[in-house]
Design a protein around this motif. Structure first.
Motif, PDB file in Angstrom:
ATOM      1  N   PRO A 194       0.801  -1.229   0.000  1.00 23.20           N
ATOM      2  CA  PRO A 194       0.000   0.000   0.000  1.00 23.20           C
ATOM      3  C   PRO A 194       0.834   1.281   0.000  1.00 23.20           C
ATOM      4  O   PRO A 194       0.519   2.216  -0.722  1.00 23.20           O
ATOM      5  CB  PRO A 194      -0.821  -0.117   1.290  1.00 23.20           C
ATOM      6  N   ASP A 195       1.911   1.351   0.790  1.00 19.43           N
ATOM      7  CA  ASP A 195       2.732   2.561   0.821  1.00 19.43           C
ATOM      8  C   ASP A 195       3.416   2.809  -0.516  1.00 19.43           C
ATOM      9  O   ASP A 195       3.491   3.935  -0.978  1.00 19.43           O
ATOM     10  CB  ASP A 195       3.793   2.487   1.929  1.00 19.43           C
ATOM     11  N   GLU A 196       3.926   1.736  -1.150  1.00 19.59           N
ATOM     12  CA  GLU A 196       4.582   1.886  -2.448  1.00 19.59           C
ATOM     13  C   GLU A 196       3.595   2.377  -3.494  1.00 19.59           C
ATOM     14  O   GLU A 196       3.910   3.258  -4.284  1.00 19.59           O
ATOM     15  CB  GLU A 196       5.189   0.558  -2.897  1.00 19.59           C
ATOM     16  N   SER A 197       2.398   1.815  -3.494  1.00 16.17           N
ATOM     17  CA  SER A 197       1.380   2.204  -4.455  1.00 16.17           C
ATOM     18  C   SER A 197       0.966   3.653  -4.237  1.00 16.17           C
ATOM     19  O   SER A 197       0.822   4.412  -5.185  1.00 16.17           O
ATOM     20  CB  SER A 197       0.172   1.278  -4.319  1.00 16.17           C
ATOM     21  N   ARG A 198       0.788   4.055  -2.978  1.00 17.82           N
ATOM     22  CA  ARG A 198       0.401   5.430  -2.672  1.00 17.82           C
ATOM     23  C   ARG A 198       1.487   6.400  -3.107  1.00 17.82           C
ATOM     24  O   ARG A 198       1.203   7.428  -3.707  1.00 17.82           O
ATOM     25  CB  ARG A 198       0.115   5.561  -1.178  1.00 17.82           C
ATOM     26  N   ASN A 199       2.761   6.084  -2.839  1.00 20.13           N
ATOM     27  CA  ASN A 199       3.866   6.960  -3.226  1.00 20.13           C
ATOM     28  C   ASN A 199       3.951   7.091  -4.737  1.00 20.13           C
ATOM     29  O   ASN A 199       4.191   8.170  -5.258  1.00 20.13           O
ATOM     30  CB  ASN A 199       5.188   6.463  -2.650  1.00 20.13           C
ATOM     31  N   TRP A 200       3.781   6.012  -5.448  1.00 26.18           N
ATOM     32  CA  TRP A 200       3.823   6.035  -6.909  1.00 26.18           C
ATOM     33  C   TRP A 200       2.705   6.913  -7.456  1.00 26.18           C
ATOM     34  O   TRP A 200       2.926   7.748  -8.328  1.00 26.18           O
ATOM     35  CB  TRP A 200       3.707   4.609  -7.442  1.00 26.18           C
ATOM     36  N   ARG A 201       1.511   6.757  -6.906  1.00 30.60           N
ATOM     37  CA  ARG A 201       0.374   7.565  -7.366  1.00 30.60           C
ATOM     38  C   ARG A 201       0.576   9.041  -7.034  1.00 30.60           C
ATOM     39  O   ARG A 201       0.251   9.913  -7.830  1.00 30.60           O
ATOM     40  CB  ARG A 201      -0.918   7.054  -6.736  1.00 30.60           C
ATOM     41  N   ALA A 202       1.103   9.327  -5.853  1.00 32.49           N
ATOM     42  CA  ALA A 202       1.339  10.722  -5.466  1.00 32.49           C
ATOM     43  C   ALA A 202       2.388  11.360  -6.368  1.00 32.49           C
ATOM     44  O   ALA A 202       2.243  12.517  -6.779  1.00 32.49           O
ATOM     45  CB  ALA A 202       1.763  10.796  -4.005  1.00 32.49           C
ATOM     46  N   SER A 255       5.013  13.017   0.058  1.00 29.52           N
ATOM     47  CA  SER A 255       5.092  11.672  -0.499  1.00 29.52           C
ATOM     48  C   SER A 255       5.770  11.659  -1.866  1.00 29.52           C
ATOM     49  O   SER A 255       6.306  10.642  -2.284  1.00 29.52           O
ATOM     50  CB  SER A 255       3.689  11.079  -0.638  1.00 29.52           C
ATOM     51  N   TYR A 256       5.784  12.788  -2.555  1.00 28.97           N
ATOM     52  CA  TYR A 256       6.219  12.829  -3.947  1.00 28.97           C
ATOM     53  C   TYR A 256       7.575  13.490  -4.174  1.00 28.97           C
ATOM     54  O   TYR A 256       8.012  13.593  -5.311  1.00 28.97           O
ATOM     55  CB  TYR A 256       5.162  13.527  -4.807  1.00 28.97           C
ATOM     56  N   ILE A 257       8.229  13.963  -3.096  1.00 26.92           N
ATOM     57  CA  ILE A 257       9.547  14.566  -3.235  1.00 26.92           C
ATOM     58  C   ILE A 257      10.336  14.279  -1.963  1.00 26.92           C
ATOM     59  O   ILE A 257       9.778  14.257  -0.872  1.00 26.92           O
ATOM     60  CB  ILE A 257       9.446  16.087  -3.516  1.00 26.92           C
ATOM     61  N   ALA A 258      11.616  14.051  -2.113  1.00 25.53           N
ATOM     62  CA  ALA A 258      12.445  13.678  -0.962  1.00 25.53           C
ATOM     63  C   ALA A 258      12.714  14.869  -0.050  1.00 25.53           C
ATOM     64  O   ALA A 258      12.781  16.012  -0.498  1.00 25.53           O
ATOM     65  CB  ALA A 258      13.778  13.107  -1.457  1.00 25.53           C
ATOM     66  N   GLY A 259      12.883  14.587   1.221  1.00 29.91           N
ATOM     67  CA  GLY A 259      13.348  15.573   2.184  1.00 29.91           C
ATOM     68  C   GLY A 259      12.257  16.273   2.964  1.00 29.91           C
ATOM     69  O   GLY A 259      11.064  16.138   2.697  1.00 29.91           O
ATOM     70  N   TRP A 260      12.717  17.019   3.964  1.00 24.74           N
ATOM     71  CA  TRP A 260      11.854  17.850   4.806  1.00 24.74           C
ATOM     72  C   TRP A 260      11.896  19.271   4.279  1.00 24.74           C
ATOM     73  O   TRP A 260      12.968  19.820   4.024  1.00 24.74           O
ATOM     74  CB  TRP A 260      12.343  17.810   6.251  1.00 24.74           C
ATOM     75  N   HIS A 261      10.730  19.882   4.145  1.00 19.79           N
ATOM     76  CA  HIS A 261      10.576  21.206   3.540  1.00 19.79           C
ATOM     77  C   HIS A 261       9.723  22.109   4.430  1.00 19.79           C
ATOM     78  O   HIS A 261       8.921  21.629   5.229  1.00 19.79           O
ATOM     79  CB  HIS A 261       9.837  21.097   2.196  1.00 19.79           C
ATOM     80  N   MET A 262       9.839  23.401   4.197  1.00 19.61           N
ATOM     81  CA  MET A 262       8.894  24.335   4.783  1.00 19.61           C
ATOM     82  C   MET A 262       7.599  24.220   3.982  1.00 19.61           C
ATOM     83  O   MET A 262       7.635  23.980   2.779  1.00 19.61           O
ATOM     84  CB  MET A 262       9.453  25.749   4.739  1.00 19.61           C
TER      85      MET A 262
END
Length: 163
Positions: free
Chosen positions: A7-15, A53-60
């Protein structure tokens, strides 16, 4: 799931696909894109960061400015959506950047704001983690752009013109 993905892989791919589709749509329909982002501080001086979910890292937190929306309206909307945050007082405009890593026509209007969180932000398909962090204990994976903006805010560096 019928495709066999967790489920997490599928959600990340869709996002990620959704993010790519939105950026493609904006590139075709707008001559210039504009977004807002903010360094959001609570009453303890901690900064609020999000992990998408769609980009790496922590952001503002932040997002796009829509048609018929002011940058301050977009800012309030994005902070509410990404963190259940309400702005205390008036947002302080810090700088406007060209985000040439995203495209040659994307601009980010950057603010410093004091905020209050109405409720903890639950993870979903867009924001997988979020929270307030002391400036001397930012989470592993905090982006270089986030560190640069914090140095600029504290006066350690002059603001760049590029995100």
């Amino acid at each position: 799931m019928s495709d066999g993905a967790a489920p997490d892989e599928s959600r990340n791919w869709r996002a990620r696909l959704l993010g790519w589709m939105l950026h493609s749509y904006f590139a075709l329909t707008r001559s210039m894109t504009m977004g807002v982002r903010a360094a959001c501080f609570d009453h303890e001086g901690r900064i609020f960061l999000v992990r998408h979910s769609y980009i790496a890292g922590w952001h503002m937190p932040g997002g796009g400015v829509e048609r018929h929306e002011t940058v301050e309206q977009a800012l309030a909307k994005e902070l509410r959506e990404e963190g259940n945050l309400v702005i205390s007082g008036r947002p302080q405009l810090f700088h406007v950047y060209l985000n040439n890593r995203t495209s040659k026509r994307d601009h980010v209007v950057f603010f410093r704001v004091q905020v209050e969180q109405t409720a903890p932000r639950k993870p979903d398909m867009e924001i997988v983690e979020s929270g307030f962090f002391p400036l001397d204990a930012l989470p592993m994976g905090t982006t270089k752009a986030t560190y640069r903006r914090l140095k600029e805010l504290e006066g350690g560096e002059a603001p760049s013109n590029y995100w």
